[in-house]
Design an enzyme around this catalytic site. Structure first.
Site, short mmCIF file in Angstrom:
data_model
loop_
_atom_site.label_atom_id
_atom_site.label_comp_id
_atom_site.label_asym_id
_atom_site.label_seq_id
_atom_site.Cartn_x
_atom_site.Cartn_y
_atom_site.Cartn_z
N HIS A 203 -15.00 18.48 -31.44
CA HIS A 203 -14.86 19.89 -31.84
C HIS A 203 -15.68 20.74 -30.89
CE1 HIS A 203 -14.77 23.52 -34.30
NE2 HIS A 203 -13.73 22.97 -34.89
N ASP B 256 -9.25 17.43 -39.09
CA ASP B 256 -7.92 16.79 -39.05
C ASP B 256 -7.97 15.29 -39.24
OD1 ASP B 256 -7.37 19.20 -36.57
OD2 ASP B 256 -6.36 19.14 -38.51
C1 SDX Z 1 -9.01 22.09 -34.78
O1 SDX Z 1 -11.85 25.73 -32.90
C2 SDX Z 1 -11.66 25.40 -34.15
O2 SDX Z 1 -12.38 25.79 -35.03
C3 SDX Z 1 -10.47 24.49 -34.40
C4 SDX Z 1 -10.32 23.97 -35.81
C5 SDX Z 1 -10.01 25.09 -36.79
O3 SDX Z 1 -10.30 24.92 -37.98
O4 SDX Z 1 -9.36 26.08 -36.37
O5 SDX Z 1 -11.50 23.31 -36.22
C6 SDX Z 1 -9.15 23.00 -35.94
O6 SDX Z 1 -8.29 22.40 -33.87
C7 SDX Z 1 -9.79 20.82 -34.76
C8 SDX Z 1 -9.58 20.00 -33.44
C9 SDX Z 1 -8.31 19.20 -33.58
N1 SDX Z 1 -7.99 18.54 -32.28
C10 SDX Z 1 -8.17 17.24 -32.12
O7 SDX Z 1 -8.64 16.47 -32.95
C11 SDX Z 1 -7.69 16.72 -30.75
C12 SDX Z 1 -8.72 15.76 -30.16
N2 SDX Z 1 -9.91 16.49 -29.81
C13 SDX Z 1 -10.07 17.01 -28.50
O8 SDX Z 1 -8.97 17.27 -27.76
C14 SDX Z 1 -11.27 17.91 -28.31
O9 SDX Z 1 -12.34 17.30 -28.91
C15 SDX Z 1 -11.19 19.34 -28.79
C16 SDX Z 1 -9.97 20.03 -28.27
C17 SDX Z 1 -11.18 19.40 -30.28
C18 SDX Z 1 -12.42 20.05 -28.29
O10 SDX Z 1 -12.34 20.03 -26.92
P1 SDX Z 1 -13.54 20.58 -26.01
O11 SDX Z 1 -14.64 21.16 -26.80
O12 SDX Z 1 -12.91 21.42 -24.96
O13 SDX Z 1 -14.13 19.25 -25.42
P2 SDX Z 1 -13.81 18.77 -23.97
O14 SDX Z 1 -12.34 18.70 -23.82
O15 SDX Z 1 -14.60 19.61 -23.04
O16 SDX Z 1 -14.39 17.28 -23.98
C19 SDX Z 1 -15.75 17.04 -23.71
C20 SDX Z 1 -15.80 15.56 -23.35
C21 SDX Z 1 -14.77 15.13 -22.30
O17 SDX Z 1 -15.26 13.99 -21.67
P3 SDX Z 1 -16.05 14.15 -20.22
O18 SDX Z 1 -15.17 15.02 -19.34
O19 SDX Z 1 -17.36 14.81 -20.58
O20 SDX Z 1 -16.20 12.74 -19.71
O21 SDX Z 1 -15.48 14.78 -24.52
C22 SDX Z 1 -14.28 14.07 -24.29
C23 SDX Z 1 -13.59 14.72 -23.12
O22 SDX Z 1 -12.75 13.80 -22.45
N3 SDX Z 1 -13.49 14.18 -25.52
C24 SDX Z 1 -12.84 13.18 -26.09
C25 SDX Z 1 -12.29 13.70 -27.26
N4 SDX Z 1 -12.60 15.00 -27.37
C26 SDX Z 1 -13.34 15.29 -26.28
N5 SDX Z 1 -12.67 11.89 -25.71
C27 SDX Z 1 -11.93 11.12 -26.54
N6 SDX Z 1 -11.37 11.56 -27.71
C28 SDX Z 1 -11.54 12.84 -28.09
N7 SDX Z 1 -10.98 13.26 -29.22
#
Ligand code: SDX
Length: 393
Positions: free
Chosen positions: A272, A329
């Site tokens: 998140h 989720d």
């Molecule tokens: C919602 O914003 C809100 O409030 C949203 C929400 C709401 O109520 O409206 O809470 C609802 O959208 C919840 C999120 C649902 N999405 C998912 O579950 C999809 C999986 N999660 C990710 O795609 C991600 O965690 C996000 C999109 C939720 C957040 O992305 P960020 O903050 O942009 O994090 P990032 O992409 O910069 O990742 C940081 C690091 C990366 O690794 P490095 O580049 O540092 O090596 O963490 C890793 C990412 O690859 N990473 C994950 C991961 N999420 C981030 N690695 C594996 N699995 C994951 N789920």
């Protein structure tokens, strides 16, 4: 003090959005709607009361709640011509067909599309119509996608019971409303009702800032919610858990795959942008899932897979170092399944839950007479250069 940063050119640009609706503290896992902790609202309130709180700023008195509820119950019917919209939809347009037909249906509510003047009684009527008819549109879209006859709304039922009736009742037999299911649905909708300036809410504020109608702004929010990184994640979580189950339940393999830099696979339902220790909504949903599955006598193997996946991931430095925890989720799909909501409806349910929050944020933006949204950019493209005729390229 207006929150606007006026640059040297006098260009009014907004810094962070100023809002009095929802407070998040990502480090401490705090979520409050108008100051009320989500834990108290989820266990003591109901969805329409929370909708009133978010939109109008405080918990309603008895009369205010009755009038708000009545105003919504009275507007659940949609124009009979709308059925032609569903008739025109291919049976299985695509996996998110229900969401697509909901977006189309919402944007047909054009009558007040040009009422850029915010007459309070018009706004209040539009708000009630939108909350009421969105549930009917969602249920009818689902029924159409399954080839079932539509079920008309029943004014004698409350919001959640009415939605369940429109979704699952059949004209051929009595449909019994299960109070455990109604309470679980209320809790899920409350937990999704608002979440500060997330992707879809920001989209609603940006679209609404051009004075497009509330319906148009909400339709744009539903489109933004659609993405698998946002509201589409709850459906992807179930698909991921079902994949693990089909492959024999090896959660470690899935965790390793999510860590692989060469794969763009992510553990759906994890991570998140704001919450860096835990998502308070995930905690509540996990607890309610355990209770409801037990009460309904539902034994869902995906719950056990989800629990072990969480355990493995939270003991893995890749996730701990990046502060990746289950978000709203991760368990919501388990609870939706337990109360009978089909997977293709999960993102639609997220939209129904988020609707009061979108409305509240749109209303706050319009009530504050905020200017049209115009985000700034940092230009990193080429400096000035002369045109090169084709024969010289
Ligand atoms: C919602 O914003 C809100 O409030 C949203 C929400 C709401 O109520 O409206 O809470 C609802 O959208 C919840 C999120 C649902 N999405 C998912 O579950 C999809 C999986 N999660 C990710 O795609 C991600 O965690 C996000 C999109 C939720 C957040 O992305 P960020 O903050 O942009 O994090 P990032 O992409 O910069 O990742 C940081 C690091 C990366 O690794 P490095 O580049 O540092 O090596 O963490 C890793 C990412 O690859 N990473 C994950 C991961 N999420 C981030 N690695 C594996 N699995 C994951 N789920």
């Amino acid at each position: 003090e207006t929150g606007f940063i006026t640059s040297d050119t006098g260009y009014k640009s907004t810094g962070a959005t100023r809002s009095a609706i929802t407070f998040l503290n990502g480090e401490k896992g705090i979520l409050r709607y108008r100051g009320y902790p989500i834990e108290q609202l989820a266990s003591q309130s109901d969805f329409l009361e929370v909708a009133y709180l978010l939109i109008y700023g405080d918990l309603p008195g008895k009369e205010e709640l009755e009038s708000f509820t009545h105003g919504i119950t009275r507007h659940t019917l949609i124009h009979e011509d709308m059925k032609k919209l569903y008739e025109g939809y291919p049976e299985k347009a695509h996996p998110m067909g229900v969401l697509a037909s909901m977006i189309s249906a919402l944007s047909t509510f054009y009558p007040d599309a040009h009422n850029t003047q915010l007459h309070p009684e018009q706004v209040n009527l539009t708000i009630r119509r939108l909350i009421a008819k969105s549930a009917t549109i969602a249920a009818w879209s689902y029924r159409k996608s399954q080839g079932f006859p539509i079920m008309y709304p029943q004014n004698r039922l409350d919001y959640c019971a009415n939605f369940l009736h429109m979704m699952f009742a059949l004209p051929t037999e009595e449909y019994e409303i299960n109070p455990t299911v109604v309470k679980a649905l209320n809790t899920l909708l409350i937990l999704h009702a608002d979440h500060e300036q997330n992707c879809s809410t920001s989209t609603v504020r940006i679209a609404g800032s051009s004075h497009a109608s509330l319906y148009a702004a909400i339709s744009s929010g539903v489109c933004a919610l659609w993405g698998p990184l946002h509201g589409g994640a709850n459906q992807k979580v179930i698909e991921m858990l079902e994949h693990i189950r089909r492959e024999g339940g090896d959660v470690k393999k899935m965790v390793e795959k999510a860590k692989d830099k060469d794969s763009d696979f992510r553990l759906m339902g994890f991570g998140h942008r704001v919450y860096k220790n835990f998502d308070p909504r995930a905690k509540i949903i996990k607890k309610v899932s355990d209770e409801v599955l037990n009460e309904l006598g539902v034994d869902d193997p995906l719950l056990e897979i989800a629990t072990s996946l969480e355990e493995v991931a939270l003991n893995d430095s890749y996730f701990v170092d990046r502060k990746l925890y289950p978000n709203v989720d991760f368990y919501s799909g388990i609870l939706y399944r337990a109360i009978g909501i089909p997977t293709e409806m999960f993102t639609v349910m997220f939209a129904l839950g988020r609707l009061p929050g979108w409305i509240a944020q749109w209303k706050e933006m319009r009530d504050n007479n905020e200017p049209i949204s115009r985000p700034r950019q940092i230009y990193v493209g080429p400096t000035e250069r002369d045109y090169v005729p084709l024969e010289k390229r």
